[in-house]
Design a protein around this motif. Sequence first.
Motif, short mmCIF file in Angstrom:
data_model
loop_
_atom_site.label_atom_id
_atom_site.label_comp_id
_atom_site.label_asym_id
_atom_site.label_seq_id
_atom_site.Cartn_x
_atom_site.Cartn_y
_atom_site.Cartn_z
N ARG A 130 0.80 67.68 55.43
CA ARG A 130 1.66 67.87 54.27
C ARG A 130 1.64 69.34 53.88
O ARG A 130 0.60 69.88 53.50
CB ARG A 130 1.20 67.00 53.11
CG ARG A 130 2.10 67.01 51.87
CD ARG A 130 1.61 65.96 50.90
NE ARG A 130 2.47 65.82 49.73
CZ ARG A 130 2.18 66.26 48.51
NH1 ARG A 130 1.02 66.89 48.29
NH2 ARG A 130 3.02 66.08 47.50
N VAL A 131 2.79 69.99 54.00
CA VAL A 131 2.92 71.38 53.60
C VAL A 131 4.17 71.50 52.73
O VAL A 131 4.91 70.54 52.54
CB VAL A 131 3.01 72.32 54.82
CG1 VAL A 131 1.75 72.27 55.64
CG2 VAL A 131 4.22 71.97 55.69
N LYS A 132 4.42 72.68 52.22
CA LYS A 132 5.58 72.90 51.38
C LYS A 132 6.86 72.58 52.13
O LYS A 132 7.09 73.04 53.24
CB LYS A 132 5.59 74.36 50.90
CG LYS A 132 6.62 74.68 49.84
CD LYS A 132 6.45 76.11 49.36
CE LYS A 132 7.47 76.46 48.29
NZ LYS A 132 7.31 77.87 47.81
N LYS A 133 7.70 71.70 51.54
CA LYS A 133 9.01 71.32 52.08
C LYS A 133 8.95 70.44 53.33
O LYS A 133 9.99 70.14 53.92
CB LYS A 133 9.86 72.56 52.41
CG LYS A 133 10.17 73.47 51.22
CD LYS A 133 11.11 72.80 50.24
CE LYS A 133 11.53 73.77 49.14
NZ LYS A 133 12.45 73.14 48.15
N GLN A 135 6.65 67.03 55.35
CA GLN A 135 5.55 66.09 55.53
C GLN A 135 5.72 65.47 56.91
O GLN A 135 6.82 65.09 57.30
CB GLN A 135 5.60 65.01 54.44
CG GLN A 135 4.39 64.11 54.38
CD GLN A 135 4.38 63.29 53.10
OE1 GLN A 135 4.56 63.81 51.99
NE2 GLN A 135 4.18 61.99 53.24
N PRO A 174 11.57 66.68 51.51
CA PRO A 174 12.02 66.41 50.15
C PRO A 174 13.38 67.04 49.87
O PRO A 174 13.65 68.17 50.30
CB PRO A 174 10.91 67.02 49.28
CG PRO A 174 10.27 68.06 50.15
CD PRO A 174 10.37 67.54 51.55
N ASP A 178 9.18 70.87 46.12
CA ASP A 178 8.48 71.32 47.31
C ASP A 178 7.73 70.21 48.03
O ASP A 178 7.43 70.32 49.22
CB ASP A 178 7.48 72.42 46.94
CG ASP A 178 8.19 73.70 46.48
OD1 ASP A 178 9.32 73.94 46.95
OD2 ASP A 178 7.61 74.42 45.64
N PHE A 179 7.42 69.12 47.30
CA PHE A 179 6.63 68.04 47.89
C PHE A 179 7.26 66.70 47.51
O PHE A 179 8.00 66.59 46.53
CB PHE A 179 5.18 68.10 47.41
CG PHE A 179 4.46 69.36 47.82
CD1 PHE A 179 3.88 69.46 49.09
CD2 PHE A 179 4.37 70.44 46.96
CE1 PHE A 179 3.22 70.62 49.47
CE2 PHE A 179 3.70 71.60 47.33
CZ PHE A 179 3.13 71.69 48.60
N GLU A 181 6.94 63.60 45.75
CA GLU A 181 6.17 63.04 44.63
C GLU A 181 7.02 61.98 43.95
O GLU A 181 8.16 61.73 44.35
CB GLU A 181 5.79 64.15 43.65
CG GLU A 181 4.95 65.25 44.30
CD GLU A 181 4.77 66.46 43.40
OE1 GLU A 181 3.72 67.11 43.52
OE2 GLU A 181 5.68 66.75 42.60
N THR A 184 11.09 61.55 43.80
CA THR A 184 11.67 62.46 44.78
C THR A 184 12.46 61.71 45.85
O THR A 184 11.90 60.86 46.54
CB THR A 184 10.58 63.29 45.47
OG1 THR A 184 9.81 63.99 44.49
CG2 THR A 184 11.18 64.29 46.45
#
Length: 263
Positions: A130-133, A135, A174, A178-179, A181, A184
């Motif tokens: 899981r990183v920014k923008k 998964q 997403p 950015d993630f 959640e 989203t």
Amino acid sequence: MNTMKSLSIFVTSSLVKIVSLGSILLCSPDLTHAQTAPKQIHEQGQVWLGYFNQTRLSEKFSLWLDLHARRTDLLERWSTTIIRPGITFHLPHHINLTAGYAYISHYPAAGLQTIRPEHRSWQQLSWTRRVKKLQMMQWVRFEQRFNRKVANDALVEGYNFNYRLRYLLSIFIPLKGDFIEAGTPFFAFNDEIHINAGKQITYNYFDQNRFFVGFGYQFSKTLNAQLGYMNLFQQLPAGNRFNNNHTIRLFFFNNIDLRKKEK
């Protein structure tokens, strides 16, 4: 970080090897009969419903359960039902080992009556990132399949046995923030290849490929749904016969954490 990169390289190279193996097997001289016979492709429309649950019991262990109900000819009749429990052991770096058992009911073609049961043990290595923008999830699953024999539309004594190796790559992006959640929406993509092995496999070492694109919504920290289109292309045991399934797929994913919270 080096461990994560090494695992990613290993799994990616494994996929390349599996795909290459599938291509080699499809072109093997042992498949001469299947290659010379006319190629037959059966187009189908299906609807798949699925529920996946992972219940975390401790830092090291969790329970796995996925349930499936599949209809074919766009809801006209049953195709398959699956009950698949398992237990997961959690390793560092978001790596998990899972083993379990599955009971599958394979429903007959139109005009037949006998439901064929299958008993299946399975083992799985999965990895998530899981990183920014972005998964990502990958798994390699090994299955041992015991399919009850059927003759003249009736169950007979004994089972057909084969192994199957599966590789899945899933990517989620997403559509806001950015993630992924609670609240989203996200884009979902996955592709899974299946390779058969065993003495009773003659022509269809390549079993099937499942390609899915769709959208998901994260309802809460523990629940999301994914809806979209899946193309399932499968080679049947005769070697020259294929199913091309156009599938509407709706899956629910539910993660429950029963670990005691630190005060």
